[in-house]
Each structure stands twice: as C-alpha cells, then as structure tokens.
Design a protein around this motif. Structure first.
Motif, PDB file in Angstrom:
ATOM      1  N   VAL A 555      -4.940  -0.839   3.329  1.00  0.00           N
ATOM      2  CA  VAL A 555      -6.007  -1.823   3.480  1.00  0.00           C
ATOM      3  C   VAL A 555      -5.405  -3.129   3.993  1.00  0.00           C
ATOM      4  CG1 VAL A 555      -7.445  -0.814   1.672  1.00  0.00           C
ATOM      5  CG2 VAL A 555      -5.773  -2.561   1.076  1.00  0.00           C
ATOM      6  N   PRO A 556      -6.220  -3.969   4.683  1.00  0.00           N
ATOM      7  CA  PRO A 556      -5.702  -5.262   5.145  1.00  0.00           C
ATOM      8  C   PRO A 556      -5.393  -6.179   3.959  1.00  0.00           C
ATOM      9  CG  PRO A 556      -8.068  -5.089   5.536  1.00  0.00           C
ATOM     10  CD  PRO A 556      -7.619  -3.743   5.098  1.00  0.00           C
ATOM     11  N   TYR A 557      -4.375  -7.031   4.155  1.00  0.00           N
ATOM     12  CA  TYR A 557      -3.927  -7.902   3.070  1.00  0.00           C
ATOM     13  C   TYR A 557      -3.494  -9.234   3.664  1.00  0.00           C
ATOM     14  CZ  TYR A 557      -1.028  -9.607  -0.832  1.00  0.00           C
ATOM     15  OH  TYR A 557      -0.486 -10.350  -1.837  1.00  0.00           O
ATOM     16  N   GLU A 558      -4.080 -10.344   3.156  1.00  0.00           N
ATOM     17  CA  GLU A 558      -3.721 -11.666   3.636  1.00  0.00           C
ATOM     18  C   GLU A 558      -2.411 -12.101   2.980  1.00  0.00           C
ATOM     19  OE1 GLU A 558      -5.208 -13.220   6.001  1.00  0.00           O
ATOM     20  OE2 GLU A 558      -6.857 -11.765   6.207  1.00  0.00           O
ATOM     21  N   LEU A 559      -1.375 -12.242   3.786  1.00  0.00           N
ATOM     22  CA  LEU A 559      -0.082 -12.634   3.253  1.00  0.00           C
ATOM     23  C   LEU A 559      -0.115 -14.100   2.814  1.00  0.00           C
ATOM     24  CD1 LEU A 559       2.216 -10.939   5.915  1.00  0.00           C
ATOM     25  CD2 LEU A 559       1.623 -10.093   3.647  1.00  0.00           C
ATOM     26  N   PRO A 560       0.430 -14.414   1.669  1.00  0.00           N
ATOM     27  CA  PRO A 560       0.399 -15.809   1.198  1.00  0.00           C
ATOM     28  C   PRO A 560       1.287 -16.703   2.064  1.00  0.00           C
ATOM     29  CG  PRO A 560       1.773 -14.458  -0.235  1.00  0.00           C
ATOM     30  CD  PRO A 560       1.136 -13.514   0.733  1.00  0.00           C
ATOM     31  N   GLY A 561       0.935 -17.982   2.087  1.00  0.00           N
ATOM     32  CA  GLY A 561       1.769 -18.964   2.789  1.00  0.00           C
ATOM     33  C   GLY A 561       1.379 -19.112   4.237  1.00  0.00           C
ATOM     34  N   ASN A 562       1.797 -18.155   5.076  1.00  0.00           N
ATOM     35  CA  ASN A 562       1.571 -18.309   6.514  1.00  0.00           C
ATOM     36  C   ASN A 562       0.198 -17.802   6.972  1.00  0.00           C
ATOM     37  OD1 ASN A 562       1.834 -15.576   6.237  1.00  0.00           O
ATOM     38  ND2 ASN A 562       3.793 -15.421   7.324  1.00  0.00           N
ATOM     39  N   GLN A 563      -0.612 -17.287   6.056  1.00  0.00           N
ATOM     40  CA  GLN A 563      -1.977 -16.840   6.341  1.00  0.00           C
ATOM     41  C   GLN A 563      -2.045 -15.745   7.401  1.00  0.00           C
ATOM     42  OE1 GLN A 563      -4.332 -20.304   7.241  1.00  0.00           O
ATOM     43  NE2 GLN A 563      -4.336 -21.028   5.129  1.00  0.00           N
ATOM     44  N   GLU A 564      -0.958 -15.024   7.616  1.00  0.00           N
ATOM     45  CA  GLU A 564      -0.991 -13.886   8.521  1.00  0.00           C
ATOM     46  C   GLU A 564      -1.521 -12.670   7.766  1.00  0.00           C
ATOM     47  OE1 GLU A 564       2.812 -13.195  10.142  1.00  0.00           O
ATOM     48  OE2 GLU A 564       2.727 -14.874  11.541  1.00  0.00           O
ATOM     49  N   ARG A 565      -2.117 -11.770   8.521  1.00  0.00           N
ATOM     50  CA  ARG A 565      -2.635 -10.545   7.915  1.00  0.00           C
ATOM     51  C   ARG A 565      -1.551  -9.487   7.888  1.00  0.00           C
ATOM     52  NH1 ARG A 565      -7.869  -8.166  10.545  1.00  0.00           N
ATOM     53  NH2 ARG A 565      -8.837  -9.866   9.372  1.00  0.00           N
ATOM     54  N   GLY A 566      -1.370  -8.907   6.753  1.00  0.00           N
ATOM     55  CA  GLY A 566      -0.451  -7.788   6.608  1.00  0.00           C
ATOM     56  C   GLY A 566      -1.203  -6.543   6.170  1.00  0.00           C
ATOM     57  N   MET A 567      -0.479  -5.659   5.494  1.00  0.00           N
ATOM     58  CA  MET A 567      -1.085  -4.404   5.066  1.00  0.00           C
ATOM     59  C   MET A 567      -0.604  -4.041   3.672  1.00  0.00           C
ATOM     60  SD  MET A 567      -0.581  -0.895   4.729  1.00  0.00           S
ATOM     61  CE  MET A 567       0.894  -0.611   5.672  1.00  0.00           C
ATOM     62  N   LEU A 568      -1.567  -3.731   2.786  1.00  0.00           N
ATOM     63  CA  LEU A 568      -1.278  -3.295   1.428  1.00  0.00           C
ATOM     64  C   LEU A 568      -1.543  -1.808   1.341  1.00  0.00           C
ATOM     65  CD1 LEU A 568      -0.730  -3.789  -1.657  1.00  0.00           C
ATOM     66  CD2 LEU A 568      -3.187  -4.230  -1.872  1.00  0.00           C
ATOM     67  N   GLY A 569      -0.580  -1.073   0.796  1.00  0.00           N
ATOM     68  CA  GLY A 569      -0.731   0.370   0.713  1.00  0.00           C
ATOM     69  C   GLY A 569      -0.482   0.901  -0.677  1.00  0.00           C
ATOM     70  N   ILE A 570      -1.138   2.019  -0.986  1.00  0.00           N
ATOM     71  CA  ILE A 570      -0.924   2.739  -2.247  1.00  0.00           C
ATOM     72  C   ILE A 570      -0.654   4.194  -1.895  1.00  0.00           C
ATOM     73  CG2 ILE A 570      -1.910   3.416  -4.455  1.00  0.00           C
ATOM     74  CD1 ILE A 570      -3.692   0.971  -4.326  1.00  0.00           C
ATOM     75  N   SER A 571       0.438   4.740  -2.432  1.00  0.00           N
ATOM     76  CA  SER A 571       0.814   6.118  -2.118  1.00  0.00           C
ATOM     77  C   SER A 571       0.981   6.917  -3.408  1.00  0.00           C
ATOM     78  CB  SER A 571       2.122   6.168  -1.317  1.00  0.00           C
ATOM     79  OG  SER A 571       1.902   5.769   0.012  1.00  0.00           O
ATOM     80  N   LEU A 572       0.591   8.175  -3.305  1.00  0.00           N
ATOM     81  CA  LEU A 572       0.727   9.098  -4.424  1.00  0.00           C
ATOM     82  C   LEU A 572       1.384  10.372  -3.913  1.00  0.00           C
ATOM     83  CD1 LEU A 572      -0.011   9.571  -7.432  1.00  0.00           C
ATOM     84  CD2 LEU A 572      -2.109  10.654  -6.627  1.00  0.00           C
ATOM     85  N   ASP A 573       2.445  10.808  -4.597  1.00  0.00           N
ATOM     86  CA  ASP A 573       3.171  12.008  -4.188  1.00  0.00           C
ATOM     87  C   ASP A 573       2.322  13.236  -4.506  1.00  0.00           C
ATOM     88  OD1 ASP A 573       4.886  14.034  -3.618  1.00  0.00           O
ATOM     89  OD2 ASP A 573       6.573  13.243  -4.780  1.00  0.00           O
ATOM     90  N   ILE A 574       1.886  13.963  -3.464  1.00  0.00           N
ATOM     91  CA  ILE A 574       1.070  15.180  -3.652  1.00  0.00           C
ATOM     92  C   ILE A 574       1.833  16.411  -3.167  1.00  0.00           C
ATOM     93  CG2 ILE A 574      -1.126  13.945  -3.491  1.00  0.00           C
ATOM     94  CD1 ILE A 574      -1.324  15.001  -0.585  1.00  0.00           C
ATOM     95  N   THR A 575       3.169  16.283  -3.138  1.00  0.00           N
ATOM     96  CA  THR A 575       3.972  17.421  -2.648  1.00  0.00           C
ATOM     97  C   THR A 575       3.725  18.664  -3.489  1.00  0.00           C
ATOM     98  OG1 THR A 575       5.661  15.853  -1.916  1.00  0.00           O
ATOM     99  CG2 THR A 575       6.296  18.168  -2.051  1.00  0.00           C
ATOM    100  N   SER A 576       3.691  18.492  -4.814  1.00  0.00           N
ATOM    101  CA  SER A 576       3.483  19.652  -5.693  1.00  0.00           C
ATOM    102  C   SER A 576       2.097  20.260  -5.462  1.00  0.00           C
ATOM    103  CB  SER A 576       3.641  19.253  -7.150  1.00  0.00           C
ATOM    104  OG  SER A 576       2.748  18.210  -7.489  1.00  0.00           O
TER     105      SER A 576
END
Length: 820
Positions: A555-576
């Motif tokens: 999802v998009p994420y506003e980076l603190p300080g410089n107000q640039e847009r970054g990216m926030l991610g969440i990952s879950l291992d589904i190998t099994s």
C-alpha cells in the motif's frame, strides 16, 4: 237538346279530368326529378328484408345503379362492426309504424370498394297500402364523421398528453409515473390496455412494471416474458423507434393475435422508454379500434414517450442532486468531526474588513463559544504569547511581501489563563490583479504533541518492540526500491537479522534479477498510482537457490520528513500452504486416476464376467440333474446362486449406466399423462391389489425434464406403495404437485405399512436395503429413485409412521419460462 247538353257536360268532365291528370303527371315528374337529383338516396325494403325500390340518386350516394342495388343483400354491404346498432334501429322502426327514426349513422361499402359513413332516416310504412315497405332515406356524411373523429381523437390525445404532463410534474419516481401513465392511457386516452415493461440486464426478458386494463388471468403473460426474436420489442430495440400494428389480423404471431382478438384488441403501438439515451423499457398501448395510429397520433405518442424518458432522467438527476446534497452535508459534518477529533480549526480573513471568521473547532481551541466566531485581526494578535509575538510578526512580514504560504509555531494565552501550543498554516487569496484580498488557513492545537515530545524516544522504542513482536513481516521501501524499515519477522523470512537485511549487499543477494525487476515494478506502481495491490502468491528465490512463496500486500505510505511517497508492505510466508496445495493437487489427480480404474474394473465385472456367467446358467439348464448329481437340490441351489449373481451384475451395470452423463433431451412432461401411462402398464397389478390412485395436479400440471427419469421415479414410488400396502384396509396412493418458493414439490403419500425411520432412516435409500424381509424384493427401487432425483438436481425426503403410512417429498428447481 238534351243530348247536346250531355255531350257538353261529358266534354267538360273529360277535359277537366285530362287537365287534372296532366297536372298530376307534371307534378309527379317534378317530384321525381327533385327526388332523383337530391343529395339523399331512397330505398324501400319489404317485410322480408328485400330491396324493392331504389332512387336514381343512389348511384351518386352509394356508387351502385338502382338495378345493382335491387340485386344486393343489404347486409352484404353493411359494416360488420355496425350490425348491433343497426339491429337496435330496426327494432325501433318496427315498434313505431309511421314514425321517422332519425339520426342512425353507420358504414356501408361504396361501389368503389371503400367504407363510407351514411346518416339515415328510416320510416316503417309497411301499413301503407300504396307503399308497403320500410323507407330508408340516407345521405353520405363521411367527411363530417371523419372530421368529428379527428376532433375527438385530437381532444382525446391532447387530454391524454395534458394529463401525462401533469403526472410528470406531480409524481416523484418512475414507479408512480409508470402507474399514472397506464391509468391515464385507459381512462383518458381510451386505450383498452396499457403497460410499461422494463428490460433485464441481458435484454432477453421484459418484466411488467405497471399496467392498466390487463385481465388478471393474463398478468403472467406480461411479467418475465421472453422477447421474441422478431417481435415488436425486438424491432424497437433494433431500430430505436416505435413499432405500430394498425390491424391485428396482419400480426404474424398467432398465439398473441388470438389473445388480442379475445380481448377486443384491434391495433397496438410499442414505444421506447429511455434513460440516458439507452432504451430501458417500452410503453405498450393497445386499442379496440383498427387504423387508430395515424401519423398524427404516432407523432404525439412519440412525444409522450419522450416526455416520460425526460422525466426519468429528471428523477435520476434529482436523486443525484439529493445524494450530492446529502454527501455535502455529511462532508461538512465529517469535516467538523474531523476537526474536533484532530483539534484542527479553520479560519478565513477578509482584508477589506480586517475580520477573521473561525470554525467551531477553532473557537474551542481559542476558548470562545462556538457562536462567537468573528474576530478582528488585532484581537487575535493580542492572544499570542508575549514570548512568541516577535517571531509571529517576523514570519508575517516575510510572507506579506512574497505572498507565499505561511507556517507558524506559536503559543496563545486563552481568557482563562491556560496556554496552548498552535501550529498555523495560511494561504493568501488574490484578486484578478494579483493583489491580496484575504487569507484562509488552519490552526492545529499541538499542545498534547508538545507535551509528549519528551516521551517520543520511548514511544519509538516501544513501537519498534511492538513491530518486532508482530508475526507478519512488515517492511517499508522508498521510491528507489530500497528498504527503509523491516521488522524481525520479515528479516527472518530470509534467515537474516533486521540490521543485516538493511545492508545494500544483502538486498542485492536476496532476489534474482528477474524477480527483483518484477518487485520493483510493483513498488513503483503502488507509489505512482497511490493504489494498493495484493499478490496472493509471490515467489522469492533465495541466495541458496531455494524458493519461498509469500502472500504480500503493498500500500502507499507517506514517508515522514521529506513528504515523499513510499510503500508499506506486509508479507506472510505461505510456502508450507503452497506445498500442501501441490500435494493436494497431486492427491486429486491420483484419486481421479483411481476412480477411472475403479470404473474400468466395474465395467469389466459387469460386462466381461457376465458373459461366461450367462454361459454357465445356460449349461446348467441343459444338464440333467439326475445324470449329474443324485441330489437335485444341489443343482437347484447352484442354479439359484448363479441367477442371483447374474442379477447382481445386471444391477451393477444399470447403476453404472445411470451415473453416466445424460444425453436425453429435455421435454415437457404432463403429470396426468405420466400417471395414465403407468396405470395402463400395471393395470393388472392395480386391479389385483385393490389399490386406489388419486392425484391433484391443479397447482402444477407439468414440468420440463428428462421424461424417462421422471417416469422411472413415479413408477418405482407407486410400485413401492403397492408392494408395502396393508392387507387389513383398502390401499390408497395420493400423488400431488405444487409450487413452493419457486420450487416444484411432488408428494407421494400412501396408507401402507410405514417405515421405522428412527431405526432405518440412514439406510433408507441404500443399495439392497430391505426393511420388510417377508415381502419379496431386492432393495433396488428407492436406491434408483434417489439416484435419479439427484441426477435431476433435486432432493428427496420421507416422513413415515409404522402402521399409518409413508409420504415421499421430491423438490426440484423450477425450469425457466419458455418465451411468451
């Protein structure tokens, strides 16, 4: 002398008579001349209904010579629609001898083949010895009648249009408008029927939205009916214009034409109804008059359909306006709520007056009542903390010259003496010449933030601890694809620590080049569009060549300080889970293969084994029991065993064939006919067992399905009830059908032995399951019924009581309607 006088008298009498006779002839010729050249025609009809006289003027009026008219049957040229009114007039004429009956108007076929209107004065002169007939004096009034009809039609149409326009103004939604339109069409427009149909999404069916004048027994014709490929609605959809039929006898669909004739419909018109220039339905108008829909009528009715379409769009716009107004009010309310929650107030300053207008939350921040929201600029400056006033003046002076947006951190002292920390931002409003005429902005109460700054480092430490405790992998990337933050769970997915993961060389080693490019493209997409994405299954190739699969959300994420847009991610291992899915797919493939092997084995058993078994049975039949074995019971037992084995193999073969895909075509099956066929096939059994079979198919007479399967179901359930009947009372089987919640329900009820369901419910439909051993049977009937009901996508249930009887209930989905 006497002779002379007598001769003179005779002469005078003769001369006088001749004078009178001559004058009478002249008068008669004059009368006949006037009569024959008059605009009216005269005919005389005797008491047998035959024409016995016709004036010469009849040719000008009716287009036939007197000789032709005298040979005609008057009923042959009279219009069939006027026969009833003509009979009424003749009844009045016969009841009033000598009295002229005026004003009768009807149609007759002119000599040129056209139908024309005539007005007649009819007098019964049958009692007059000189006439002895019925005198019909008539004239051509076609132009007058047509003019009157046009006037009436125009008045009717303008009245119809006027009422429709009033309905458009007075109604609030489409449903009310459709209802009023149909009512006005029948009440004011004199149409026999009127209805509005709305199309379904695929334009294959039309549903009845509103209607008027439709008989209750025919309502289902108009609701949910299919659209004929070349029918009126299809042609409206294809052309975009109306469809007109001015004579129902010229309409090709015989079923609908029969319905129209039965209900007195002689012509009809179908007009498109549009929403946003797309046809969404039709207005259907049916008339009891032929050739009603003239060019003028059609033009005005098209205007009516256009007005209805315009009203529908107006309703939609009004709904949109109300929705927008509600959204605006909601937005204002939410803005106030958001300001209250965030402690952010807004202000507007008018430089011409020097007055600042504050929002409710800004009033609360400064300690004022929410109604006290207008303050002069100097009053605001007086509230600035003395230690911060110089800084405030400096910032204001800087932005006043450049007209740039302002941002000021300062404190205020409220009336109650409390101190609040404020962060204010403002922007100038400029006129067309670029001069500042005002300012608007926001003020954020950051008192709590300032008070908590001392605890910020502890907060950040605690936040890191919390993030590390979360089992899901969390990471943040910048627009260049570099990791700015990872928690321990994310780093552990790759077998390294969070500190090691953030090193540039570790980042390059984790992903192979092709995968790294894909990941970077996904990150750039999220950052560029500001829209998150979900990757249900994303492979990662580790440095050792092994592959892991992750479920990832970015999802998009506003980076603190410089107000640039970054990216926030969440990952879950589904190998099994991925490995488990592969194993499951492998197992399913193995099961399919094994099932095919079992089917092949069953086929071999049911076909290859049965052939030698039949040979064994045949050979046993040829053997002489005395010559083979002294004990004849041995041969009998062997014969019985082989026959039972053959029966089992036949049953197995039948079940295998029944499980194969159906190739039979669907067809209409009438329940009453099906029962009749079964009764004929088992007539001897019904008679010998004394069974009475009653039916009630009044609620549902037929269905569409595979006839052989339904025949087998009915047949087996009837045989089951006959086989397990009670011998101490007359056996009754009652079969009924009904529609329940759009489903077809069939019930088979008997008063037989009944079944102990507490003991046998789970085995009721099992193969070779029998619950009355004393009665001959194999236990195949109910098994077959259950299998065939399932093949027809139905369900079967049973209610039974020992000694009372059994009821089987079968429920099927209703098949779709055929096209009307």
């Amino acid at each position: 002398m006497q002779y002379v006088i007598a001769a003179a008298l005779f002469f005078l009498i003769y001369a006088g008579a001749w004078f009178v006779f001559s004058r009478f002839k002249r008068l008669k010729r004059r009368y006949q001349t006037l009569l024959e050249n008059a605009g009216d025609a005269v005919v005389v009809i005797n008491d047998k209904g035959k024409l016995i006289h016709a004036s010469s003027s009849i040719f000008k009026v009716l287009g036939y010579t007197p000789e032709q008219v005298l040979k005609l049957d008057i009923s042959a040229i009279a219009h069939p629609d006027d026969s009833a009114s003509l009979s009424d007039v003749m009844a009045q004429v016969m009841a009033n001898p000598g009295v002229p009956i005026k004003g009768h108007t009807g149609r007759m076929r002119h000599g040129d083949g056209s139908w024309r209107w005539y007005e007649a004065v009819v007098t019964n002169m049958l009692h007059d010895r000189d006439i002895r007939g019925i005198v019909d004096n008539f004239r051509d009034v076609t132009e007058t009648v047509l003019a009157q009809e046009k006037t009436r039609s125009a008045n009717r149409l303008y009245g119809f249009i006027s009422q429709i326009n009033q309905a458009i103004v007075q109604t609030n939604n489409e449903d009310e408008l459709f209802s009023e339109t149909c009512r006005i069409a029948t009440d004011i427009g004199n149409f026999k029927m009127a209805w509005v149909g709305l199309l379904n999404k695929h334009r294959t069916k039309v549903s009845l939205a509103q209607g008027s004048g439709i008989p209750e027994s025919f309502m289902e014709w108009f609701d949910g009916a299919g659209i004929w490929p070349h029918g009126p609605i299809s042609q409206v959809l294809a052309s975009g214009g109306p469809y007109v039929c001015n004579d129902i006898n010229n309409f090709r669909h015989y079923g609908w034409r029969n319905f129209a004739t039965a209900n007195g419909i002689l012509s009809f018109m179908v007009l498109p109804i549009r929403k946003n220039d797309e046809i969404i339905g039709t207005l259907n108008l049916y008339s009891g008059q032929r050739e009603l829909f003239s060019a003028q009528e059609c033009g005005l009715l098209e205007e009516v359909a256009g007005d209805i379409s315009f009203a529908i769009n107006a309703f939609q716009r009004e709904r949109s306006r109300k929705r927008a107004e509600k959204q605006r009010q909601t937005s204002e309310l939410r803005l106030k709520q958001a300001q209250s929650i965030a402690h952010v107030g807004s202000f507007e300053i008018d430089f011409s007056t020097g007055i600042s207008t504050w929002s409710e939350e800004l009033c609360r921040i400064y300690g004022f009542d929410t109604s006290d929201n207008s303050h002069p600029y100097d009053a605001w400056l007086e509230m600035v903390h003395p230690e911060d006033i110089q800084h405030v003046h400096k910032v204001i002076a800087e932005v006043k010259d450049s007209l740039a947006p302002s941002a000021i951190y300062h404190r205020i002292i409220r009336r109650d003496g409390s101190v609040r920390h404020i962060f204010s931002q403002g922007e100038y409003e400029l006129d067309e010449l670029g001069r500042a005429i005002g300012m608007h902005g926001v003020a954020h109460d950051i008192t709590q933030i300032k008070e908590s700054e001392g605890a910020r480092s502890r907060y950040e430490q605690n936040l890191q601890l919390i993030m590390d405790l979360i089992p899901q992998g969390i990471f943040i990337k910048d627009k260049h694809g570099h990791y700015l933050f990872v928690n321990k769970s994310f780093a552990s997915l790759y077998g390294v620590s969070a500190e090691e993961f953030l090193l540039e060389d570790i980042f390059k080693q984790l992903e192979v080049e092709g995968e790294r490019n894909l990941f970077l493209e996904q990150d750039q997409q999220v950052i560029r569009t500001g829209v998150g994405i979900t990757i249900p299954e994303q492979p990662y190739t580790l440095a050792d060549g092994s592959i892991k699969y992750f479920y990832t959300v970015k999802v998009p994420y506003e980076l603190p300080g410089n107000q640039e847009r970054g990216m926030l991610g969440i990952s879950l291992d589904i190998t099994s889970q991925k490995q488990a899915e592969l194993e499951r797919a492998k197992m399913m493939a193995d099961l399919v293969r094994r099932n095919k092997d079992l089917e092949q084995f069953s086929y071999v058993v049911s076909h290859n084994v049965r052939a030698p078994l039949v040979n064994i049975i045949s050979l046993i039949a040829l053997l002489d029991p005395k010559g083979v074995c002294e004990d004849e019971d041995v041969i009998a037992a062997l014969t019985e065993s082989t026959e039972k084995l053959d029966s089992v193999i036949r049953d197995l073969n039948f079940i295998l064939n029944m499980n194969h895909e159906l190739t039979e075509a669907l067809e209409r099956v009438d329940f009453a006919s099906l029962i009749a066929d079964i009764k004929i096939s088992i007539a001897n059994l019904i008679e010998s067992s004394g069974v009475s079979i009653t039916t009630d198919f009044s609620q549902a007479q037929h269905t569409y399905c595979y006839k052989s399967y339904l025949h087998s179901i009915f047949y087996n359930l009837i045989l089951n009830s006959i086989k397990y009947r009670r011998t101490d009372k007359a056996a009754i089987i009652h079969i009924s059908s009904r529609i329940d919640s759009d489903k077809l329900v069939l019930e088979f009820a008997d008063n037989g032995m009944g079944i102990n369901l507490e003991k046998n419910a789970e085995q009721l439909f099992g193969l070779y399951k029998r619950f009355h051993p004393e009665i001959e049977g194999k236990g195949m009937g109910l098994y077959m019924v259950n299998m065939q009901v399932q093949q027809l996508n139905g369900t079967i249930s049973v209610e039974s009581e020992v000694g009372v009887g059994t009821t089987f209930k079968i429920v099927f989905e209703m098949p779709e309607k055929t096209n009307s």
